[in-house]
Design a protein around this motif. Sequence first.
Motif, PDB file in Angstrom:
ATOM      1  N   THR A  34       0.814  -1.227   0.000  1.00  0.00           N
ATOM      2  CA  THR A  34       0.000   0.000   0.000  1.00  0.00           C
ATOM      3  C   THR A  34       0.847   1.277   0.000  1.00  0.00           C
ATOM      4  O   THR A  34       0.311   2.370   0.187  1.00  0.00           O
ATOM      5  N   ASP A  35       2.156   1.157  -0.207  1.00  0.00           N
ATOM      6  CA  ASP A  35       3.047   2.326  -0.184  1.00  0.00           C
ATOM      7  C   ASP A  35       2.652   3.329  -1.280  1.00  0.00           C
ATOM      8  O   ASP A  35       2.782   3.036  -2.476  1.00  0.00           O
ATOM      9  N   PRO A  36       2.163   4.536  -0.916  1.00  0.00           N
ATOM     10  CA  PRO A  36       1.695   5.496  -1.932  1.00  0.00           C
ATOM     11  C   PRO A  36       2.799   5.974  -2.872  1.00  0.00           C
ATOM     12  O   PRO A  36       2.510   6.459  -3.962  1.00  0.00           O
ATOM     13  N   ILE A  76       6.994  -3.686  -6.977  1.00  0.00           N
ATOM     14  CA  ILE A  76       6.616  -2.643  -7.950  1.00  0.00           C
ATOM     15  C   ILE A  76       5.694  -3.265  -9.006  1.00  0.00           C
ATOM     16  O   ILE A  76       4.654  -2.696  -9.358  1.00  0.00           O
ATOM     17  N   TYR A  77       6.077  -4.441  -9.483  1.00  0.00           N
ATOM     18  CA  TYR A  77       5.270  -5.147 -10.490  1.00  0.00           C
ATOM     19  C   TYR A  77       3.865  -5.429  -9.947  1.00  0.00           C
ATOM     20  O   TYR A  77       2.860  -5.149 -10.598  1.00  0.00           O
ATOM     21  N   ASP A  78       3.804  -5.972  -8.723  1.00  0.00           N
ATOM     22  CA  ASP A  78       2.513  -6.303  -8.114  1.00  0.00           C
ATOM     23  C   ASP A  78       1.650  -5.065  -7.879  1.00  0.00           C
ATOM     24  O   ASP A  78       0.426  -5.149  -7.873  1.00  0.00           O
ATOM     25  N   SER A  79       2.301  -3.910  -7.655  1.00  0.00           N
ATOM     26  CA  SER A  79       1.544  -2.692  -7.352  1.00  0.00           C
ATOM     27  C   SER A  79       0.820  -2.140  -8.580  1.00  0.00           C
ATOM     28  O   SER A  79      -0.153  -1.407  -8.446  1.00  0.00           O
ATOM     29  N   ALA A  80       1.296  -2.505  -9.781  1.00  0.00           N
ATOM     30  CA  ALA A  80       0.753  -1.874 -10.997  1.00  0.00           C
ATOM     31  C   ALA A  80       0.101  -2.831 -11.989  1.00  0.00           C
ATOM     32  O   ALA A  80      -0.719  -2.398 -12.802  1.00  0.00           O
ATOM     33  N   PHE A  81       0.446  -4.123 -11.929  1.00  0.00           N
ATOM     34  CA  PHE A  81      -0.061  -5.067 -12.933  1.00  0.00           C
ATOM     35  C   PHE A  81      -1.000  -6.089 -12.297  1.00  0.00           C
ATOM     36  O   PHE A  81      -0.741  -6.575 -11.191  1.00  0.00           O
ATOM     37  N   HIS A  82      -2.083  -6.412 -12.995  1.00  0.00           N
ATOM     38  CA  HIS A  82      -3.074  -7.353 -12.466  1.00  0.00           C
ATOM     39  C   HIS A  82      -2.459  -8.757 -12.369  1.00  0.00           C
ATOM     40  O   HIS A  82      -1.833  -9.221 -13.316  1.00  0.00           O
ATOM     41  N   GLY A  93      -7.219   2.718  -8.981  1.00  0.00           N
ATOM     42  CA  GLY A  93      -7.731   1.456  -8.465  1.00  0.00           C
ATOM     43  C   GLY A  93      -6.669   0.603  -7.792  1.00  0.00           C
ATOM     44  O   GLY A  93      -6.973  -0.424  -7.197  1.00  0.00           O
ATOM     45  N   ARG A  94      -5.394   1.042  -7.888  1.00  0.00           N
ATOM     46  CA  ARG A  94      -4.299   0.249  -7.315  1.00  0.00           C
ATOM     47  C   ARG A  94      -4.289   0.352  -5.792  1.00  0.00           C
ATOM     48  O   ARG A  94      -4.736   1.359  -5.231  1.00  0.00           O
ATOM     49  N   MET A  95      -3.740  -0.676  -5.129  1.00  0.00           N
ATOM     50  CA  MET A  95      -3.677  -0.669  -3.661  1.00  0.00           C
ATOM     51  C   MET A  95      -2.834   0.511  -3.149  1.00  0.00           C
ATOM     52  O   MET A  95      -3.082   1.044  -2.076  1.00  0.00           O
ATOM     53  N   SER A  96      -1.841   0.940  -3.934  1.00  0.00           N
ATOM     54  CA  SER A  96      -0.996   2.067  -3.507  1.00  0.00           C
ATOM     55  C   SER A  96      -1.749   3.398  -3.562  1.00  0.00           C
ATOM     56  O   SER A  96      -1.280   4.396  -3.002  1.00  0.00           O
ATOM     57  N   ALA A  97      -2.922   3.416  -4.223  1.00  0.00           N
ATOM     58  CA  ALA A  97      -3.730   4.650  -4.272  1.00  0.00           C
ATOM     59  C   ALA A  97      -4.731   4.719  -3.121  1.00  0.00           C
ATOM     60  O   ALA A  97      -5.413   5.732  -2.944  1.00  0.00           O
ATOM     61  N   GLN A  98      -4.823   3.625  -2.322  1.00  0.00           N
ATOM     62  CA  GLN A  98      -5.826   3.574  -1.254  1.00  0.00           C
ATOM     63  C   GLN A  98      -5.686   4.733  -0.265  1.00  0.00           C
ATOM     64  O   GLN A  98      -6.673   5.378   0.072  1.00  0.00           O
ATOM     65  N   VAL A  99      -4.471   4.987   0.213  1.00  0.00           N
ATOM     66  CA  VAL A  99      -4.291   6.025   1.246  1.00  0.00           C
ATOM     67  C   VAL A  99      -4.588   7.422   0.690  1.00  0.00           C
ATOM     68  O   VAL A  99      -5.431   8.127   1.244  1.00  0.00           O
ATOM     69  N   THR A 282      -4.607   1.228   7.038  1.00  0.00           N
ATOM     70  CA  THR A 282      -4.816   0.449   5.804  1.00  0.00           C
ATOM     71  C   THR A 282      -3.990  -0.845   5.812  1.00  0.00           C
ATOM     72  O   THR A 282      -4.556  -1.932   5.724  1.00  0.00           O
ATOM     73  N   PRO A 283      -2.641  -0.777   5.956  1.00  0.00           N
ATOM     74  CA  PRO A 283      -1.886  -2.048   5.954  1.00  0.00           C
ATOM     75  C   PRO A 283      -2.158  -2.915   7.175  1.00  0.00           C
ATOM     76  O   PRO A 283      -2.217  -4.140   7.069  1.00  0.00           O
TER      77      PRO A 283
END
Length: 324
Positions: A34-36, A76-82, A93-99, A282-283
């Motif tokens: 979840t790192d923004p 990094i890959y997991d943060s941006a690719f399905h 919609g990415r988890m890093s955009a949650q915060v 969040t985390p």
Amino acid sequence: QRMAPSLPATINIREPRWDQSTFQGRARHFFTVTDPRNLLLSGAALEEARRVVESYRAGTVPPGLTEDQLWRAKYIYDSAFHPDTGEKMLLIGRMSAQVPMNMTITGCMLTFYRTTPAVLFWQWVNQSFNAIVNYTNRSGDAPITPSQLGTAYVSATTGAVVTALGLKSLTKHLPTIIGRYVPFAAVAAANCINIPLMRQRELKLGIPVTDENGNRLGESAAAARKAILQVVVSRIGMAAPAMAIPPVIMNALEKRAFLKRYPYLNAPLQVGLVGLCLVFATPLCCALFPQKSSMHVSRLEPSLQARIREEAAGVELVYFNKGL
């Protein structure tokens, strides 16, 4: 000068880096997920991470690659690719955009709660964002159809707005601090509607359950119910500190001369306080339950219990992916 030894091709980067059977390991994993700051990465940096991960999975170790660099590329890959389709996901919609997204929306819900149009608007914005997150992080195994997405979106928005407006009318004659908690009640109600609707296919047909070695034993609706309940609890827990702590602080500040003199600072202060809570909530709430959850065979449907007793005698616990 000797070159560093080549990295072995046996590191399992399909699994998280840290032990997921402990809360600490899960928390470290989700703080990374979840790192923004991942939102600020360029397209070139994302493509480089994809290249490293795909090469490594294919058995090719790029020269000079260290284990830390490999794990960094994986996250990094997991943060941006399905994970199922490999497509680049929608940015918000990415988890890093949650915060950043939730701190803005929640901060505004807590600031503009006094008028009906403002309640309607911010609850609609929040549920629209939830729909985008749910669609972006949909499972490739059981894709969400447009009609399911639409039903969940309309139902959750309606549930949130009805709850917010109903409670708002009930709290008219109560102290101001009570009114500040109306948005939280509305968000909790919407989560209880939105997540089960979004995952209704799992409730009808079940989700895959496996033994501890990952061998598939069948599909279980009972496991789906447990998984969805855990996700609902996590999501409500995620919202709780951000929607419970700032109202107390803001209620105290509004009685002081400072905010009366500078009322335009109300919204930025509220958003900042919410952001501070969400960075940790969040985390930590994602980590409440293991991603690979488990349940006793005796809690499954009788037909599935019988099949497991027959085909996999000795298995007492089954495992399943709870989702996010």
